[in-house]
Design an enzyme around this catalytic site. Structure first.
Site, PDB file in Angstrom:
ATOM      1  N   LYS A  11      38.665  78.592  54.522  1.00  0.00           N
ATOM      2  CA  LYS A  11      37.822  77.844  55.466  1.00  0.00           C
ATOM      3  C   LYS A  11      38.678  76.915  56.334  1.00  0.00           C
ATOM      4  CE  LYS A  11      34.514  74.862  53.829  1.00  0.00           C
ATOM      5  NZ  LYS A  11      34.568  73.566  54.512  1.00  0.00           N
ATOM      6  N   ASP A 312      38.381  69.794  46.529  1.00  0.00           N
ATOM      7  CA  ASP A 312      37.124  70.559  46.543  1.00  0.00           C
ATOM      8  C   ASP A 312      36.863  71.275  45.217  1.00  0.00           C
ATOM      9  OD1 ASP A 312      36.663  69.765  49.135  1.00  0.00           O
ATOM     10  OD2 ASP A 312      37.643  71.507  50.014  1.00  0.00           O
ATOM     11  N   LYS A 339      31.315  63.513  49.988  1.00  0.00           N
ATOM     12  CA  LYS A 339      31.425  64.921  50.412  1.00  0.00           C
ATOM     13  C   LYS A 339      30.026  65.407  50.831  1.00  0.00           C
ATOM     14  CE  LYS A 339      35.803  65.652  50.050  1.00  0.00           C
ATOM     15  NZ  LYS A 339      36.557  65.963  51.267  1.00  0.00           N
ATOM     16  N   ARG A 343      29.080  64.049  44.911  1.00  0.00           N
ATOM     17  CA  ARG A 343      29.400  65.059  43.882  1.00  0.00           C
ATOM     18  C   ARG A 343      29.543  64.456  42.488  1.00  0.00           C
ATOM     19  NH1 ARG A 343      33.261  69.058  47.562  1.00  0.00           N
ATOM     20  NH2 ARG A 343      31.457  70.036  48.603  1.00  0.00           N
ATOM     21  N   ARG A 391      29.356  73.601  47.037  1.00  0.00           N
ATOM     22  CA  ARG A 391      30.271  73.631  45.879  1.00  0.00           C
ATOM     23  C   ARG A 391      29.568  73.205  44.588  1.00  0.00           C
ATOM     24  NH1 ARG A 391      34.659  75.326  48.582  1.00  0.00           N
ATOM     25  NH2 ARG A 391      35.225  74.201  50.482  1.00  0.00           N
TER      26      ARG A 391
HETATM   27  C1  S3P Z   1      39.416  69.949  54.710  1.00  0.00           C
HETATM   28  C2  S3P Z   1      39.908  68.834  54.105  1.00  0.00           C
HETATM   29  C3  S3P Z   1      39.289  68.210  52.928  1.00  0.00           C
HETATM   30  C4  S3P Z   1      38.333  69.145  52.229  1.00  0.00           C
HETATM   31  C5  S3P Z   1      37.435  69.886  53.182  1.00  0.00           C
HETATM   32  C6  S3P Z   1      38.261  70.681  54.173  1.00  0.00           C
HETATM   33  C7  S3P Z   1      40.096  70.460  55.917  1.00  0.00           C
HETATM   34  O1  S3P Z   1      38.557  67.091  53.357  1.00  0.00           O
HETATM   35  O2  S3P Z   1      37.563  68.442  51.286  1.00  0.00           O
HETATM   36  O3  S3P Z   1      36.598  70.762  52.473  1.00  0.00           O
HETATM   37  O4  S3P Z   1      39.886  71.630  56.296  1.00  0.00           O
HETATM   38  O5  S3P Z   1      40.864  69.698  56.517  1.00  0.00           O
HETATM   39  P1  S3P Z   1      39.283  65.672  53.571  1.00  0.00           P
HETATM   40  O6  S3P Z   1      40.246  65.853  54.675  1.00  0.00           O
HETATM   41  O7  S3P Z   1      38.208  64.715  53.933  1.00  0.00           O
HETATM   42  O8  S3P Z   1      39.913  65.358  52.250  1.00  0.00           O
END
Ligand code: S3P
Length: 438
Positions: A11, A312, A339, A343, A391
């Site tokens: 993703k 995550d 989040k 969570r 999740r």
């Molecule tokens: C992501 C960074 C993470 C993660 C999110 C995707 C990204 O968040 O939890 O699902 O693609 O940069 P944070 O940057 O807030 O830690």
């Protein structure tokens, strides 16, 4: 039981591939793009900014026609990031340095997620952003919708107090549109997909004494093609399933093994799970086939500095911990409060329904999650709740499947499609010991 599965594409890399392609100087074909809610939100936002994108669900690919750093056009309507925090935060960085104004909004869950972490450093660079000031869950912050007035930005020294790849990427994009150099530092290194992928687009971000240096004079050059490997965060649900299911061996094919994402592998190994990487490919985003074998599980301590590498995966690690002998302590998990759902609360609520003791320890400097394992579960009364969080839904589904309980015990299961539309079919295949490929 033994099966071999393929999981959806990463993703984080998919979002970045779409956005970097849009501001590159030509056509980019993205192979193995993630076709799930969040990335479609990013594609929708870019398309509303005048970027031609053709998506082919069948071949899981996209062709994006890049228009350069300042080639986006003024949107005719409000931009909509859906459920995707990554879309909103990263795009806020990019939109701050454009020559037009824009408004970006999201769904009810995204409207409750804090945006000050990205707005504050952007304001330091000269951005003009207004949001909704509010106190949510006891925290004063700024929330969507965000009104962004395009401005001429200037490079600054930015010190972030959160280890967030979303914030880092927002500042990198703002820095690329700013005059001069931007220096960025975060408390613990967050996932580095932005740094790696930008190299493909001809931009080498240097690190100097702990600072990431972004040079505003640089332009993104189309690499022609970008390949997205499988998502370790999606694979983690099935790594967890294999870990807690006796005599199970699972192979998960072509999964990204970027070291900044491997916290879940390190923790599961410490718990006693046997994990091996086969057929490793050493591209800028390395990937491999991951083989996971169940075994006797023991409780572990996860330190705060490990959290960014498994941010995550805490929900599925908590499910595995419930099967382990002893008390698992996951330290410094404050970020999980903000989040897609809270969570920590969601895990305590759902695991509590099975009689598993979960403590949330709010300390002065950090919050810890403690799971008392042992593998004894009572039959849950009433339904489990996903809290509309993909999740949480998938972690609870793994637990239900392992205990042989019907999936209908969980509410609002559709939310899994935010990152993993094929999750339910894959889970069914894995519980039957058959292969799954899409
Ligand atoms: C992501 C960074 C993470 C993660 C999110 C995707 C990204 O968040 O939890 O699902 O693609 O940069 P944070 O940057 O807030 O830690």
């Amino acid at each position: 039981m033994q099966s071999c599965i393929v999981v959806p594409s990463d993703k984080s890399i998919s979002h970045r591939a779409l956005i970097f392609s849009a501001i590159s100087d030509g056509k980019v074909e993205i192979e193995n793009l993630l076709f799930a809610g969040d990335c479609l939100s990013t594609a929708g936002v870019l398309s509303d900014l005048g970027i031609p994108i053709s998506l082919s669900r069948k071949s899981r690919s996209a062709v994006v026609v890049g228009k350069g750093k300042f080639g986006l056009s003024r949107p005719k309507k409000m931009l909509f990031a859906g459920n995707s925090g990554t879309t909103m935060r990263i795009m806020t960085g990019l939109l701050s340095g454009q020559s037009f104004d824009s408004v970006i909004d999201g769904d009810a869950s995204l409207r409750r997620r804090p945006m000050l972490r990205v707005i504050r450093p952007l304001l330091e660079m000269g951005a003009r952003i207004r949001g909704r000031q509010a106190r949510i869950k006891g925290r004063q912050d700024v929330f969507a919708p965000l009104e962004i007035q395009g401005s001429r930005l200037a490079g600054r020294r930015i010190v972030s107090d959160v280890a967030s790849a979303q914030v880092k990427t927002a500042i990198v994009l703002a820095g690329l549109c700013a005059e001069g150099r931007t220096y960025y530092r975060e408390p613990i290194l967050s996932r580095d997909h932005t740094e790696r992928l930008l190299k493909d687009f001809g931009i080498q971000l240097c690190r100097h004494n702990g600072w990431l240096v972004i040079d505003g004079s640089k332009h993104l050059v189309s690499p022609g093609m970008v390949f997205v490997p499988g998502d370790i965060s999606s694979a983690a649900f099935f790594m967890g399933y294999a870990a807690i299911s006796p005599s199970t061996e699972l192979m998960i094919r072509r999964v990204g093994i970027n070291p900044s994402r491997l916290g879940v592998v390190r923790v599961l190994k410490r718990m006693g799970v046997k994990i091996t990487f086969l057929n490793k490919i050493n591209s800028p985003e390395p990937y491999a086939d991951i083989v996971v074998k169940s075994s006797n599980l023991r409780a572990v301590r996860v330190k705060a500095e490990e959290i960014p590498s498994l941010i995550d995966e805490v929900p599925i690690i908590a499910v595995v911990a419930a099967f382990a002998r002893g008390r698992t302590q996951i330290e410094g998990v404050d970020e999980l409060r903000v989040k897609e759902s809270d969570r920590l609360y969601a895990l305590a609520y759902n695991l509590g329904k099975f009689g598993v003791r979960v403590d949330i320890k709010e300390k002065k400097t950090r919050t810890d999650l403690v799971i008392y394992g042992g593998g004894r579960f009572s039959r849950p009364r009433g339904r489990l709740r996903s809290f509309s969080d993909h999740r949480i839904a998938m972690s609870m589904a793994v637990l239900l499947a392992r205990l042989g309980l019907p999936i209908e015990k969980l509410d609002d299961r559709e939310c899994a499609a935010i990152s993993y539309p094929e999750f339910w079919d894959t889970l069914e295949a894995v519980t039957k010991g058959v292969d799954y490929e899409f």
